[in-house]
Motif scaffolding. Structure first.
Motif, mmCIF file in Angstrom:
data_model
loop_
_atom_site.group_PDB
_atom_site.id
_atom_site.type_symbol
_atom_site.label_atom_id
_atom_site.label_comp_id
_atom_site.label_asym_id
_atom_site.label_seq_id
_atom_site.Cartn_x
_atom_site.Cartn_y
_atom_site.Cartn_z
ATOM 1 N N PHE A 1 -5.105 1.210 -6.675
ATOM 2 C CA PHE A 1 -6.020 0.481 -5.772
ATOM 3 C C PHE A 1 -5.377 0.060 -4.458
ATOM 4 O O PHE A 1 -5.999 0.183 -3.392
ATOM 5 C CB PHE A 1 -6.627 -0.722 -6.503
ATOM 6 C CG PHE A 1 -7.315 -0.342 -7.779
ATOM 7 C CD1 PHE A 1 -8.426 0.492 -7.758
ATOM 8 C CD2 PHE A 1 -6.851 -0.798 -9.001
ATOM 9 C CE1 PHE A 1 -9.063 0.860 -8.937
ATOM 10 C CE2 PHE A 1 -7.462 -0.430 -10.179
ATOM 11 C CZ PHE A 1 -8.575 0.409 -10.152
ATOM 12 N N PRO A 2 -4.123 -0.450 -4.432
ATOM 13 C CA PRO A 2 -3.513 -0.775 -3.141
ATOM 14 C C PRO A 2 -3.396 0.450 -2.232
ATOM 15 O O PRO A 2 -3.571 0.353 -1.011
ATOM 16 C CB PRO A 2 -2.136 -1.321 -3.521
ATOM 17 C CG PRO A 2 -2.303 -1.844 -4.905
ATOM 18 C CD PRO A 2 -3.263 -0.908 -5.547
ATOM 19 N N ALA B 1 -8.192 3.424 3.101
ATOM 20 C CA ALA B 1 -9.578 3.175 3.500
ATOM 21 C C ALA B 1 -9.671 2.291 4.743
ATOM 22 O O ALA B 1 -10.582 2.465 5.568
ATOM 23 C CB ALA B 1 -10.339 2.523 2.340
ATOM 24 N N HIS B 2 -8.745 1.348 4.919
ATOM 25 C CA HIS B 2 -8.845 0.397 6.025
ATOM 26 C C HIS B 2 -7.994 0.764 7.227
ATOM 27 O O HIS B 2 -8.201 0.224 8.324
ATOM 28 C CB HIS B 2 -8.464 -1.017 5.543
ATOM 29 C CG HIS B 2 -9.474 -1.612 4.606
ATOM 30 N ND1 HIS B 2 -9.424 -1.419 3.242
ATOM 31 C CD2 HIS B 2 -10.567 -2.385 4.829
ATOM 32 C CE1 HIS B 2 -10.437 -2.050 2.660
ATOM 33 N NE2 HIS B 2 -11.151 -2.654 3.603
ATOM 34 N N GLY C 1 0.818 -1.215 0.000
ATOM 35 C CA GLY C 1 0.000 0.000 0.000
ATOM 36 C C GLY C 1 0.843 1.253 0.000
ATOM 37 O O GLY C 1 0.534 2.237 -0.684
ATOM 38 N N GLU D 1 -6.936 1.228 -0.938
ATOM 39 C CA GLU D 1 -7.343 0.197 0.023
ATOM 40 C C GLU D 1 -6.650 0.400 1.365
ATOM 41 O O GLU D 1 -7.281 0.266 2.427
ATOM 42 C CB GLU D 1 -7.022 -1.179 -0.538
ATOM 43 C CG GLU D 1 -7.490 -2.322 0.356
ATOM 44 C CD GLU D 1 -7.195 -3.682 -0.246
ATOM 45 O OE1 GLU D 1 -7.501 -4.699 0.417
ATOM 46 O OE2 GLU D 1 -6.642 -3.733 -1.364
#
Length: 637
Positions: free
Chosen positions: A215-216, A222-223, A63, A219
């Motif tokens: 996207f990584p 977001a988490h 990420g 993600e």
């Protein structure tokens, strides 16, 4: 409305592909030294920030690699390389050049100009804060590589770093011309090396190529808990610090060369290295303590430390040279008092050495090393100044684009999106405030305050001067009525204004009861362009026979040279006679008077101290000492 062609007119035009390649190679050394050495510490600090929240290094690395790569794409590639590089001032870039482009110095702009002036000066001051941290964290992060294979040298890291930095600041007075010629090839080898190291890591874990997609990154953000996301973003920003140098150094190489060096060499090499570090940590989470050096085989460790040290010295030299250039521009534009500026190359306007700036920067850098003592700790101090500077540059660039005729809605939409990103990173970096972020902000605040105090003080002094000047027409009548005795000789009186009679002339006539047969009133104007063409250098106006007003114009990148300017001006004094001209200049003693409305008393005393410690006016205007006559005057503010 069609897109204006203003910027196309300013665009540097390399003669051929060979010339562009040479300029691009030079840009690698001067422009990309800082951002090119960020892999030494940026990825490590970001992974630690994510791991501290309970995530394992392996799950965090992918990420973070995606976050860094897309930060490089959005902030450096799109914002700076494609858009902001278009906002040039006749080929020159940087906050001060942009400030001049917006005309913020001009009082006619009222409160808008004053607001822009303050904003621009704060942005310039932030570069000084960045300049104190960059050499410290860059060199320290390289030398720290010794600890991995030689733990016994742990205690020697700080002394070695201090010695390297002292040597770096000691050689500044020699100029960077000779050293600069090897910067490009060395940094080209550096980028090739870090790219090759990255490829070695990717081969072991090819699935990290997923980080090339956003996207990584999305993600991970977001988490992750909000606090962790901000901590990681603050660390990720370390990977884009140095991107602002693309704009600041545009005048040296041109936008085409800077863009080519970035897209062809720097960006691919950085992307490969960050992906390689992510792959290494995924394969071996224990490598998170030193992922950059972990990419190299054991035999290459010490050569890599040596090479990294050389690269970080080059990165430090770039920011130091930038501080010198910024100081010179600020003096020319009236934002700082006259201080000694030495031109280290006769054929290069931008190569200057400013002794006091050099040693104050050295003091700040060594203080940072001795206070924080590790690159991880310095990472807490790094980023907040640069993120603030980037946000200011985005705002000022938007105003430039609107002034040049671009559609306001398009400018607001584009720069507004970048401003949101800038403020997001700035907010993330504010979490570092108590971990060290206060250090560059303290330096920037002090510099900004001195700039604003000097600027305000000059305004007060000029107001008092104007009240004491004799009207021009009255003095001319005195000459025509022969109320003033004329004697053989030639004289040039320097004037801060283009109107009225300078105080030095009034004082000269009052004491001597006479005036030379041929007299020039010489005013120096700093234009809001880098360099003034020879044909536009001077304006001459005859006030009466043998009495002329001359306005000499210089760009903010140029050195003031009054004798040179008068040689190209068509005045009543022949060029061959200029060596015998007496140059009269007022030696002003500023007195802070609490009964006169102005600044706070202590601030006026600070301005008086700055004025009394300014460099001699003769040196500032390149007037030979044997031709200079100083006439003392007192001015109360």
């Amino acid at each position: 409305m069609s897109e204006p062609n203003t910027m196309n007119d300013r665009k540097p035009k390399p003669a051929d592909k060979k010339g562009l390649a040479a300029l691009s190679l030079g840009a690698l050394g001067v422009v990309y030294g800082d951002i090119g050495t960020s892999p030494l510490y940026a990825f490590k600090v970001a992974v630690h920030a994510g791991t501290d929240a309970g995530h394992t290094p392996g799950t965090t690395a992918l990420g973070i690699a995606s976050l860094i790569i897309w930060s490089l794409i959005v902030i450096v590639s799109i914002k700076y390389a494609i858009l902001i590089l278009r906002a040039d001032n006749h080929g020159e870039g940087g906050v001060v050049a942009m400030l001049a482009l917006l005309g913020a110095r001009d009082a006619r702009h009222g409160s808008r100009g004053a607001t822009l002036l303050i904003l621009g000066l704060v942005g310039a001051a932030l570069l000084y804060g960045d300049g104190a941290i960059t050499p410290a964290i860059s060199v320290l992060s390289a030398v720290e590589g010794l600890k991995d294979n030689a733990p016994a040298l742990h205690d020697a890291v700080i002394p070695i770093t201090v010695m390297i930095l002292i040597l770096l600041f000691l050689i500044q007075s020699r100029g960077t011309g000779a050293i600069g010629r090897i910067f490009g090839p060395v940094m080209l080898c550096w980028f090739i090396t870090i790219g090759a190291l990255g490829i070695g890591g990717i081969v072991r874990e090819p699935h990290v190529l997923e980080a090339l997609l956003p996207f990584p990154a999305l993600e991970f953000v977001a988490h992750a808990p909000l606090g962790v996301s901000f901590a990681v973003l603050g660390a990720v920003f370390l990977a884009v610090t140095g991107g602002e140098a693309m704009y600041a150094d545009m005048g040296h190489f041109g936008r085409s060369a800077i863009r080519s060096a970035w897209f062809v060499v720097a960006l691919p090499a950085l992307t490969l290295n960050y992906l390689g570090q992510a792959a290494l940590i995924v394969a071996d989470p224990a490598a998170a303590d030193s992922p950059f050096y972990g990419l190299g085989p054991d035999w290459s460790h010490y050569p890599l430390v040596a090479f990294a040290t050389v690269a970080t010295v080059i990165a430090s030299q770039a920011i130091i040279s930038g501080v010198f250039s910024l100081t010179h521009q600020s003096i020319q534009l009236g934002f700082l008092p006259r201080i000694t500026v030495r031109h280290t190359a006769s054929d290069e306007q931008g190569q200057v050495y400013v002794p006091i700036a050099n040693w104050l920067l050295a003091l700040a850098t060594l203080t940072a090393v001795l206070t924080f003592r590790s690159s991880d700790a310095l990472a807490g101090a790094y980023g907040i100044a640069v993120s603030g500077l980037m946000a200011i540059s985005t705002f000022l660039a938007a105003l430039v684009a609107i002034n040049w005729g671009f559609r306001p809605w398009l400018v607001v939409a584009t720069n507004g999106a970048f401003m949101i990103i800038d403020l997001l990173f700035f907010s993330a970096n504010t979490f570092k405030l108590f971990d060290g972020g206060w250090f560059p902000l303290l330096i920037a605040s002090a510099i900004a305050f001195l700039m604003l105090t000097w600027r305000r003080g000059l305004q007060l002094v000029e107001t008092r001067r104007a009240a004491q000047r004799l009207p021009e027409d009255r003095f001319i009548r005195m000459i025509k009525d022969k109320a003033i005795c004329r004697v053989p000789g030639t004289a040039a009186f320097l004037s801060a204004s283009t109107e009225g009679v300078p105080l030095s002339l009034s004082t000269h006539v009052r004491h001597n009861k006479a005036l030379q047969e041929r007299v020039l009133l010489v005013s120096v104007m700093t234009e809001e362009v880098p360099i003034v063409a020879a044909a536009q250098r001077s304006e001459v106006k005859e006030l009466t026979s043998g009495f002329e007003r001359v306005i000499l114009k210089f760009g903010f990148m140029e050195r003031y040279d009054i004798p040179m300017g008068l040689r190209v001006a068509k005045t009543c004094i022949a060029a061959e006679e200029l060596d015998e001209v007496s140059f009269y200049i007022g030696h002003e003693t500023i007195i802070a008077n609490p009964e006169i409305e102005g600044m706070w008393r202590w601030r006026e005393e600070l301005f008086v101290w700055m004025q009394r410690n300014s460099a001699p006016a003769g040196d500032a205007f390149s007037i030979p000492s044997r031709q200079l006559v100083e006439i003392g005057t007192e001015i109360e503010i």
